[in-house]
Design an enzyme around this catalytic site. Structure first.
Site, PDB file in Angstrom:
ATOM      1  N   TYR A   1      -3.231  -4.534  -4.333  1.00 54.35           N
ATOM      2  CA  TYR A   1      -2.809  -4.947  -3.115  1.00 54.35           C
ATOM      3  C   TYR A   1      -1.858  -4.043  -2.425  1.00 54.35           C
ATOM      4  O   TYR A   1      -1.917  -4.146  -1.066  1.00 54.35           O
ATOM      5  CB  TYR A   1      -1.810  -6.275  -3.627  1.00 54.35           C
ATOM      6  CG  TYR A   1      -1.259  -6.892  -2.664  1.00 54.35           C
ATOM      7  CD1 TYR A   1      -1.991  -8.100  -1.931  1.00 54.35           C
ATOM      8  CD2 TYR A   1       0.102  -6.969  -2.226  1.00 54.35           C
ATOM      9  CE1 TYR A   1      -1.318  -8.902  -1.055  1.00 54.35           C
ATOM     10  CE2 TYR A   1       0.803  -7.485  -1.297  1.00 54.35           C
ATOM     11  CZ  TYR A   1       0.123  -8.345  -0.569  1.00 54.35           C
ATOM     12  OH  TYR A   1       0.579  -9.366   0.229  1.00 54.35           O
TER      13      TYR A   1
ATOM     14  N   LYS B   1      -2.350  -2.555   1.628  1.00 58.30           N
ATOM     15  CA  LYS B   1      -1.480  -2.868   2.704  1.00 58.30           C
ATOM     16  C   LYS B   1      -0.704  -1.374   3.091  1.00 58.30           C
ATOM     17  O   LYS B   1      -0.709  -1.154   4.511  1.00 58.30           O
ATOM     18  CB  LYS B   1      -0.130  -3.580   2.090  1.00 58.30           C
ATOM     19  CG  LYS B   1      -0.439  -4.804   1.539  1.00 58.30           C
ATOM     20  CD  LYS B   1      -1.242  -5.742   2.731  1.00 58.30           C
ATOM     21  CE  LYS B   1      -1.237  -7.277   2.474  1.00 58.30           C
ATOM     22  NZ  LYS B   1      -1.656  -8.123   3.435  1.00 58.30           N
TER      23      LYS B   1
END
Length: 225
Positions: A125, A129
Site C-alpha cells: 500500500y 502511494k
C-alpha cells in the site's frame, strides 16, 4: 464570485463527498464537474456529474479544461480483489488524470496519497502511494498539492471493520497521540476536504506536501473564514 472551475475525481468517496460540499458552498468556483463510474445524483449547486470509463480516461480530455483538478480516488485491496486491480485505481488512474491535467495546463493539481507513502516501503500500500508521489514529481507540473492523511474518519459507501475500530480507538485516545505520535492521530475526512479547498486558493507554485497535522492547520483557515 470568480470564474474558477473545478474537476473532482473520486467525488463519491469519504473525502470526495465532503469536498463536493466544500467547493459547491463557496463563491470561488462557478462550475464543478464530477467524474464517477456510475450514475449519481448530486444535489449540490453548480455540480455536473459525468459517468466515465476510467480505463479509457483519455476519451474525456475535454473535461480537464478547468482551473483546478482534485483527485480523491482510492480503494482497498479487499474491494479491488487483487493487488493489480488496487494499483490500477490508486496509481494508474491517478497518474493518467494528472497527465491530462498537465496537458490541459490546469492551475493546480491536488491529490490525496497517504501517511507513510514511500516507493521503497516493504508494505505494498505504501509503495503504491510512494510511486504516485514520485511519478507526480517527474511530471514537473506548475503547482501540485499532495495530502498525506493518516487514518481517515468519516462515512464510507462500504463498511471497513478494521478502519472503523481503529477510528474509534484513535478518537478516544487522542490524548495519547501527542508529540512524536501526533502524525498518527486519525483525521476527519471533512478536514482533509477543507484543507484541499484552502490549498487551492493559495498562490504558491511548486510541489507541496501536507501530513495530518499540517492538513488540520490548513483546514482551520476555512473554518476561521
Amino acid at each position: 464570485m470568480t470564474n474558477k472551475t473545478a474537476l473532482i475525481l473520486g467525488a463519491t468517496g469519504v473525502v470526495g463527498t465532503q469536498l463536493v460540499k466544500e467547493i459547491s458552498n463557496s463563491n470561488i468556483y462557478n462550475e464543478i464537474h464530477l467524474l464517477t463510474r456510475r450514475e449519481m445524483k448530486f444535489r449540490e449547486r453548480k455540480c455536473t456529474g459525468h459517468v466515465v470509463d476510467f480505463d479509457n480516461l483519455s476519451q474525456y480530455a475535454y473535461l480537464f479544461n478547468v482551473t483546478d483538478v482534485f483527485i480523491c480516488l482510492g480503494t482497498t485491496i479487499k474491494k479491488a480483489k487483487s493487488k493489480e486491480a488496487f494499483r490500477k485505481v490508486d496509481y494508474d488512474y491517478i497518474i493518467e488524470a494528472a497527465k491530462m491535467a498537465k496537458t490541459s495546463n490546469v492551475e493546480k493539481l491536488l491529490v490525496i496519497t497517504a501517511m507513510g507513502a514511500n516507493s521503497k516501503s516493504k508494505f505494498f500500500y505504501s509503495r503504491v502511494k510512494g510511486d504516485v508521489e514520485g511519478t507526480l514529481q517527474h511530471l514537473e507540473m506548475n503547482t501540485v498539492h499532495i495530502f498525506r492523511p493518516s487514518l481517515l474518519l468519516g462515512e464510507r459507501e462500504e463498511f471497513r471493520a478494521g478502519e472503523k475500530i481503529s477510528g474509534v480507538l484513535s478518537t478516544f485516545l487522542k490524548f495519547v497521540f501527542v508529540g512524536p505520535l501526533r502524525p498518527y492521530r486519525a483525521i476527519e475526512a471533512n478536514k482533509v476536504a477543507a484543507a484541499m479547498y484552502a490549498a487551492a486558493q493559495t498562490t504558491a507554485k511548486g510541489y507541496h506536501f501536507y501530513n495530518s497535522e499540517e492538513i488540520e492547520k490548513l483546514a482551520q483557515r476555512v473554518t476561521i473564514n
